[in-house]
Structures are given as structure tokens and as C-alpha cells.
Design an enzyme around this catalytic site. Structure first.
Site, PDB file in Angstrom:
ATOM      1  N   HIS A 125       0.715  -1.308   0.076  1.00 13.37           N
ATOM      2  CA  HIS A 125      -0.138  -0.132  -0.033  1.00 13.37           C
ATOM      3  C   HIS A 125       0.976   1.181  -0.042  1.00 13.37           C
ATOM      4  O   HIS A 125       0.544   2.160  -0.741  1.00 13.37           O
ATOM      5  CB  HIS A 125      -0.902  -0.050   1.441  1.00 13.37           C
ATOM      6  CG  HIS A 125      -1.738   1.202   1.466  1.00 13.37           C
ATOM      7  ND1 HIS A 125      -3.050   1.562   1.144  1.00 13.37           N
ATOM      8  CD2 HIS A 125      -1.321   2.358   2.151  1.00 13.37           C
ATOM      9  CE1 HIS A 125      -3.491   2.563   1.403  1.00 13.37           C
ATOM     10  NE2 HIS A 125      -2.406   3.037   2.284  1.00 13.37           N
ATOM     11  N   GLU A 126       1.928   1.225   0.806  1.00 12.32           N
ATOM     12  CA  GLU A 126       2.824   2.417   0.753  1.00 12.32           C
ATOM     13  C   GLU A 126       3.482   2.621  -0.346  1.00 12.32           C
ATOM     14  O   GLU A 126       3.735   3.751  -0.927  1.00 12.32           O
ATOM     15  CB  GLU A 126       3.586   2.269   2.079  1.00 12.32           C
ATOM     16  CG  GLU A 126       3.086   2.324   3.440  1.00 12.32           C
ATOM     17  CD  GLU A 126       2.221   3.532   3.573  1.00 12.32           C
ATOM     18  OE1 GLU A 126       2.398   4.384   3.095  1.00 12.32           O
ATOM     19  OE2 GLU A 126       1.012   3.352   4.381  1.00 12.32           O
ATOM     20  N   HIS A 129       1.510   4.416  -3.008  1.00 12.70           N
ATOM     21  CA  HIS A 129       1.631   5.803  -2.913  1.00 12.70           C
ATOM     22  C   HIS A 129       2.418   6.444  -3.559  1.00 12.70           C
ATOM     23  O   HIS A 129       2.184   7.466  -4.240  1.00 12.70           O
ATOM     24  CB  HIS A 129       1.431   6.288  -1.251  1.00 12.70           C
ATOM     25  CG  HIS A 129       0.336   5.987  -0.727  1.00 12.70           C
ATOM     26  ND1 HIS A 129      -0.780   6.851  -1.089  1.00 12.70           N
ATOM     27  CD2 HIS A 129       0.171   5.620   0.617  1.00 12.70           C
ATOM     28  CE1 HIS A 129      -1.908   6.601  -0.152  1.00 12.70           C
ATOM     29  NE2 HIS A 129      -1.263   5.912   0.850  1.00 12.70           N
ATOM     30  N   GLU A 188      -5.906   6.762  -0.931  1.00 14.35           N
ATOM     31  CA  GLU A 188      -5.868   5.707   0.216  1.00 14.35           C
ATOM     32  C   GLU A 188      -6.375   4.667  -0.467  1.00 14.35           C
ATOM     33  O   GLU A 188      -6.062   3.489  -0.385  1.00 14.35           O
ATOM     34  CB  GLU A 188      -6.713   5.888   1.556  1.00 14.35           C
ATOM     35  CG  GLU A 188      -5.713   6.975   2.323  1.00 14.35           C
ATOM     36  CD  GLU A 188      -4.436   6.241   2.714  1.00 14.35           C
ATOM     37  OE1 GLU A 188      -4.242   5.339   2.942  1.00 14.35           O
ATOM     38  OE2 GLU A 188      -3.530   7.259   2.571  1.00 14.35           O
TER      39      GLU A 188
END
Length: 266
Positions: A125-126, A129, A188
Site C-alpha cells: 500500500h505504501e 502511494h 488511500e
């Protein structure tokens, strides 16, 4: 004439700076990659100087193993520079990735992410980004909001509008609720989608992403309504992940057939 010129200038900037994210979503980018990478590197160095770095060799090896597996399936354009992975000795239940190839994981997260798959969901997920240039988009959006509010302030003063201060306060709040927070929630949700695909391609069982966010929700005491929050409500996030799960499982099963699954031991 000033109004027409301002609108034309903004439109020109938007046309030049408009790009697409990895999911095909239109974005506005006003900063170049080298600027963001330099900012990310500087921020990461500051964090390493101010936050204790874990000396636990097993924890570092575990996090590095998972991050390396994810980075091996990250598109090449995001691997032009080596990524640095640091485990911070802190009870925070969190992780982050910064432009320039920097990943930070707090030891508190290792207590909530129960296995390699769940930690892969967070790190993926990071990384997502960074892949989707969310930092650039956030800075660019803030730049537009500040410019628009400045023009509005100048306009209300120039025409002697009554209740000028009240109007500007309302405009600022409207920008926060109508632009900034929804953009953050979009980021997100988009990172969840990209991260789910990354973990599946890397050979981490994607259904564990749902378990991870359930654990995160249980560990959080945040009851802020979604429209006032920078993150999607946990139940909405889980619903979206489940909707994407068939495609992610198909990707994972292809990787599983190849017999090359990660084995990162906690």
C-alpha cells in the site's frame, strides 16, 4: 480582463500538468520527480536522525525480505534508484513510503500485522502511494487551493464585499471538505487497489489484506465520520478490497503455480 486571464492561465497549467495514475485516474502534477525525490530523501534523513532505528536483526531481515519481494514485481520505472528500507523502533502502528525510494516501518506495526502477508499488504500500500505520485498530487492540489483562495480574497476586498472574512472562512472549509479530504480518501483507496495487485504478484496471499485492515480497525479508536476523515471508513475499505479479490486471487494463483512464493519469517 484579469479574471479571464487568470482562468486562462489556470486552464493552461492544468492541460500541461495533467497525467494519469497507474489506475487510469486523471491527476494534476505541478512538481517534477527530482523535486519530490529530493524532498523525500531529506524528510527520510530527518526521520532517521530523530526516531530511533531498530537494531533487532531479525525484525530488520523480516521487513527487508517482504519489501524486497514486493519491489521485485514493482514496475521498472519506479526502480531507477535503490530503495532504502528502515525499521523504526516505535510503538506506532504505521508504515510509510516517500518519493526517492524510502520505506519506513514502525515496530508497533509488527504486533498488529500477524504474518508476512499482512505486513506485505501495508508495505505494498505504501509503495503504491509512491507509484501513483500521491505526494505530488497532494502538493499540487494544495497549491491550486491556496491560489484560488488568494484570488477570492483579493476579489472580495477589491469589490468591498460585506462579511469578507466570513466568506473566506467558509470557502476555506469548503475546500477542505470538498477537495482536500476526498482527494486523500481517493489516494488511500487507490493505494489499496495497487498494493493488493503488488502483493498478489509477489506471491503474498491477498485475502490476508482484509484480515490486516480488520486488525487495524480493531487497534484504532478513531470514530471520525468518513466525510471528515482523510482515510476511508474501515468497512468501506474492506468492501472495496473484497470486490477486487477475485482478480487478485487469480494473479496470486498464477504465481503459486510457478512455485515461487516468499517465505519471510516473523
Amino acid at each position: 480582463m484579469l479574471k479571464k486571464f487568470s482562468l486562462a492561465a489556470v486552464a493552461a497549467i492544468v492541460l500541461v500538468a495533467c497525467v494519469q495514475s497507474p489506475t487510469g485516474r486523471n491527476q494534476i502534477m505541478l512538481f517534477n520527480d527530482s523535486q519530490l525525490s529530493a524532498m523525500g530523501d531529506q524528510t527520510f534523513e530527518t526521520m532517521k536522525a530523530e526516531t530511533p532505528v531498530s537494531k533487532d536483526a531479525r525484525a530488520n531481515d523480516y521487513v527487508q525480505c517482504i519489501a524486497s519481494a514486493l519491489l521485485r514485481v514493482t514496475p521498472e520505472e519506479y526502480l531507477t534508484n535503490p530503495w532504502e528500507v528502515v525499521v523504526f523502533d516505535s510503538e506506532q502502528v504505521n508504515a510509510f513510503a516517500l518519493p526517492g525510494g524510502n520505506i519506513g516501518v514502525y515496530t508497533g506495526l509488527l504486533k498488529v500485522a500477524e504474518n508476512q502477508e499482512q505486513l506485505a499488504a501495508v508495505i505494498g500500500h505504501e509503495i503504491a502511494h509512491v507509484m501513483a505520485s500521491h505526494s505530488n498530487e497532494r502538493l499540487s492540489t494544495n497549491q491550486f487551493i491556496q491560489s484560488a483562495l488568494a484570488l477570492g480574497d483579493a476579489g472580495t476586498k477589491a469589490y468591498g464585499v460585506r462579511y469578507q472574512q466570513e466568506i473566506m472562512t467558509a470557502l476555506g472549509l469548503g475546500a477542505q471538505l470538498g477537495v482536500t479530504l476526498p482527494f486523500s480518501r481517493t489516494h488511500e483507496s487507490e493505494a489499496d487497489v495497487i498494493g493488493l495487485d503488488l502483493m498478489a504478484k509477489a506471491g503474498f496471499e491477498p485475502r490476508q489484506a482484509v484480515n490486516l485492515w480488520q486488525n487495524m480497525a480493531a487497534a484504532s479508536s478513531n470514530n471520525t465520520p468518513q466525510f471528515l476523515s482523510s482515510h476511508p471508513a474501515p468497512e468501506n475499505r474492506i468492501t472495496e478490497l473484497r470486490a477486487r479479490m477475485p482478480e487478485a486471487m487469480a494473479t496470486f494463483n498464477e504465481r503459486k503455480k510457478a512455485g515461487r512464493l516468499p517465505n519471510c519469517r516473523k
